[in-house]
Structure formats: structure tokens, C-alpha cells
Design a protein around this motif. Sequence first.
Motif, PDB file in Angstrom:
ATOM      1  N   ILE A 176       2.528  15.699  -9.896  1.00 36.61           N
ATOM      2  CA  ILE A 176       1.548  15.636  -8.808  1.00 36.61           C
ATOM      3  C   ILE A 176       0.375  16.575  -9.095  1.00 36.61           C
ATOM      4  O   ILE A 176       0.573  17.722  -9.494  1.00 36.61           O
ATOM      5  CB  ILE A 176       2.204  16.045  -7.460  1.00 36.61           C
ATOM      6  CG1 ILE A 176       3.299  15.049  -7.077  1.00 36.61           C
ATOM      7  CG2 ILE A 176       1.155  16.154  -6.349  1.00 36.61           C
ATOM      8  CD1 ILE A 176       4.144  15.505  -5.903  1.00 36.61           C
ATOM      9  N   ARG A 177      -0.827  16.052  -8.905  1.00 39.86           N
ATOM     10  CA  ARG A 177      -2.031  16.889  -8.956  1.00 39.86           C
ATOM     11  C   ARG A 177      -2.514  17.083  -7.528  1.00 39.86           C
ATOM     12  O   ARG A 177      -3.153  16.186  -6.950  1.00 39.86           O
ATOM     13  CB  ARG A 177      -3.109  16.238  -9.815  1.00 39.86           C
ATOM     14  CG  ARG A 177      -2.722  16.084 -11.280  1.00 39.86           C
ATOM     15  CD  ARG A 177      -3.908  15.610 -12.101  1.00 39.86           C
ATOM     16  NE  ARG A 177      -4.996  16.582 -12.093  1.00 39.86           N
ATOM     17  CZ  ARG A 177      -6.166  16.389 -12.708  1.00 39.86           C
ATOM     18  NH1 ARG A 177      -6.384  15.272 -13.376  1.00 39.86           N
ATOM     19  NH2 ARG A 177      -7.102  17.313 -12.652  1.00 39.86           N
ATOM     20  N   ASN A 210      -4.377  18.031  -4.073  1.00 39.73           N
ATOM     21  CA  ASN A 210      -5.754  18.125  -3.609  1.00 39.73           C
ATOM     22  C   ASN A 210      -5.901  19.461  -2.876  1.00 39.73           C
ATOM     23  O   ASN A 210      -5.717  19.544  -1.660  1.00 39.73           O
ATOM     24  CB  ASN A 210      -6.075  16.948  -2.678  1.00 39.73           C
ATOM     25  CG  ASN A 210      -7.457  17.048  -2.056  1.00 39.73           C
ATOM     26  OD1 ASN A 210      -8.336  17.738  -2.570  1.00 39.73           O
ATOM     27  ND2 ASN A 210      -7.637  16.377  -0.934  1.00 39.73           N
ATOM     28  N   ALA A 215      -2.500  12.930  -3.406  1.00 42.69           N
ATOM     29  CA  ALA A 215      -3.820  12.754  -4.015  1.00 42.69           C
ATOM     30  C   ALA A 215      -4.932  12.771  -2.972  1.00 42.69           C
ATOM     31  O   ALA A 215      -6.091  13.041  -3.296  1.00 42.69           O
ATOM     32  CB  ALA A 215      -3.867  11.445  -4.801  1.00 42.69           C
ATOM     33  N   ARG A 216      -4.576  12.488  -1.715  1.00 45.86           N
ATOM     34  CA  ARG A 216      -5.571  12.388  -0.659  1.00 45.86           C
ATOM     35  C   ARG A 216      -5.528  13.567   0.308  1.00 45.86           C
ATOM     36  O   ARG A 216      -6.572  14.038   0.772  1.00 45.86           O
ATOM     37  CB  ARG A 216      -5.347  11.081   0.116  1.00 45.86           C
ATOM     38  CG  ARG A 216      -6.317  10.846   1.258  1.00 45.86           C
ATOM     39  CD  ARG A 216      -6.048   9.500   1.906  1.00 45.86           C
ATOM     40  NE  ARG A 216      -4.713   9.441   2.495  1.00 45.86           N
ATOM     41  CZ  ARG A 216      -4.429   9.857   3.743  1.00 45.86           C
ATOM     42  NH1 ARG A 216      -5.372  10.364   4.499  1.00 45.86           N
ATOM     43  NH2 ARG A 216      -3.210   9.755   4.202  1.00 45.86           N
ATOM     44  N   ASP A 230       0.635  11.642   0.928  1.00 45.81           N
ATOM     45  CA  ASP A 230      -0.173  11.144  -0.178  1.00 45.81           C
ATOM     46  C   ASP A 230      -0.890  12.357  -0.773  1.00 45.81           C
ATOM     47  O   ASP A 230      -1.969  12.744  -0.342  1.00 45.81           O
ATOM     48  CB  ASP A 230      -1.181  10.113   0.334  1.00 45.81           C
ATOM     49  CG  ASP A 230      -2.034   9.542  -0.804  1.00 45.81           C
ATOM     50  OD1 ASP A 230      -1.857   9.994  -1.965  1.00 45.81           O
ATOM     51  OD2 ASP A 230      -2.876   8.672  -0.531  1.00 45.81           O
TER      52      ASP A 230
END
Length: 293
Positions: free
Chosen positions: A212-213, A215, A187-188, A185
Motif C-alpha cells: 500500500i502507498r 495518501n 489510495a484515496r 481505499d
Amino acid sequence: MDIRALIIFSHLAATLHFGRTSRACHLTPSALTRAIQRIEEQVGAPLFRRDNRTVALTPAGAAFKRYADEAVERWQALQRELAGTEVLGGEISLFCSVTAAMSILPPILKAFRLLHPGVQIKLQTGDAAEALDRLDNRQAEVTIAALPERLPATVVFVELALTPLVFIAPADGAEFLEHEGERIDWARIPVILAERGLSRERIDRWFRANGIRPNIYAEVAGNEALLAMVSLGCGVGVVPELVLEKSPLRDQVRLVEVESGLAPFTIGACTLEKHLRNPVIRAFWTAIAPIDR
């Protein structure tokens, strides 16, 4: 017959393992196969018997091994004799990563020192992303690093190895992955990235292509530092497989299966074309130049 071809054959005849010989002789598996096929064409007989599990010498291969071993021994004796009467002197400055210094460079330097014991070797280690800058800034005459898609026209190179990029997570970092299919995941999950260099360029491109950005938890200098951060449980990251194999931290991380399509790293030795006019650099280049690229 080319002496390097005989050296490659002798090594394979001793190991009977294409993988080990390709790594030791700094050839891709396909280049090693082509080299052996050319020797077999010249000899006019198959030299190895191969199946999915084993490699063995044929009777012709055993006979040719005796010839090759004797030729290599006589060549090395000649080189030692010539070195005793006309010793090449001076120095050569090299730059590479710690991983390259431990894995790729030792057999190269051993062979070079055998031929030219009078040359002083100045070795510097650091972030592989600095390799081309070191050439441009005249801080090193030869560098070993991953080759970018495009090299400056003034730079010449010799391909030494190929290594894929792999995703890694802490060995006990199950919380970083979803249970179904171990999908990340993004984002997390915290991500550790190289602050610059070829691996950063490729993973940034992959993130953009997949929308995708990431983290980003930290940006570090060098693959060794990235691997250390991942092993401490700080996040997931991407490193060349060669770095992982040679790292003392390899048991503290685990591979994560990701369909990335990231292009593997081609590891090569680089120098400026004009440096080849220097007899010392030219001798070093001759010692590492592969039979096929």
C-alpha cells in the motif's frame, strides 16, 4: 508471603473484577491469573469462584482476605513509621506522554509518595517517541513509554500495561470508507501519521507488507495530536487504544475494523541500569516492580 502478592489479592478481593485489578496493579491478565494461582497453591485452597460472568470469594478466600488486609495495613503502617525516622530525600525526574500522566502514572506516584514523601518529583510530558532520547540525553531519569522490539543493553525496564493499536476515523466521516464492508481505499483516503516513533514504524511496515502507498495528509508529533487531527475530519489514523480511551475527543472519532495484525504496545517504565545505584531511583523502581512479567 510477598507483600505485593497480598496487595494484589486484596485489590481483587475488593473489586472482584480481574480486568480492573490487572489495570490498577499494572499486570497483564495472564500475569494476574498466575499471581492468584501461586497464592492459592501456597494457601492450599481455591480463593475465588470464577465463571464466564462473575467472580466471588470462596469461604477460604473470605478468611484469607481478612489476613491479607491486616498484613497490608500493618506493612503500610511500618512504612510510614520508617519514613518518619529515616526520610529519603532528593528528587527524581520523570518523562511520559500526557496520556500516561493521566492514566498510568497517578497510582504509581500516589504509592511512591506515600512511602517517600520527602522526594521531589519533577514531571515532564511530551511525545512518547522522545522517551529513550530523554534517557540518553540525561533529561530524565525514568521514562514511561511504549517499548521498542529491542532496547539498548544499558536500559532496564518494568512492564506496566499492554494496549493494542487501533484504526480510527472521524465520527461523521462516512465518506472515508467504502460502503461494502467499510473497507478503506488507501489510495484515496487521507491518512494522518505520527512523524516518528514506534507506531510510525509499525504502520509503515504494515503498509509495505500489504503493498500500500498511503495518501499521507499530515505527519504530527504525538498520539494526542494525531487523534485531534482525525477528530477534525482530516483523515484516518492509528493510535494506541489507551490514548483513545483517555482522550476527551474519543466521542468525536470511531473505530474502523481493519485486519492489520499490528503488534500491541507494551507500555513500560525505563531507566538506565546505572541509575539504579541512586537510592531514589532504586526506591521508585521497587515501588513499581511487578510481581510477574
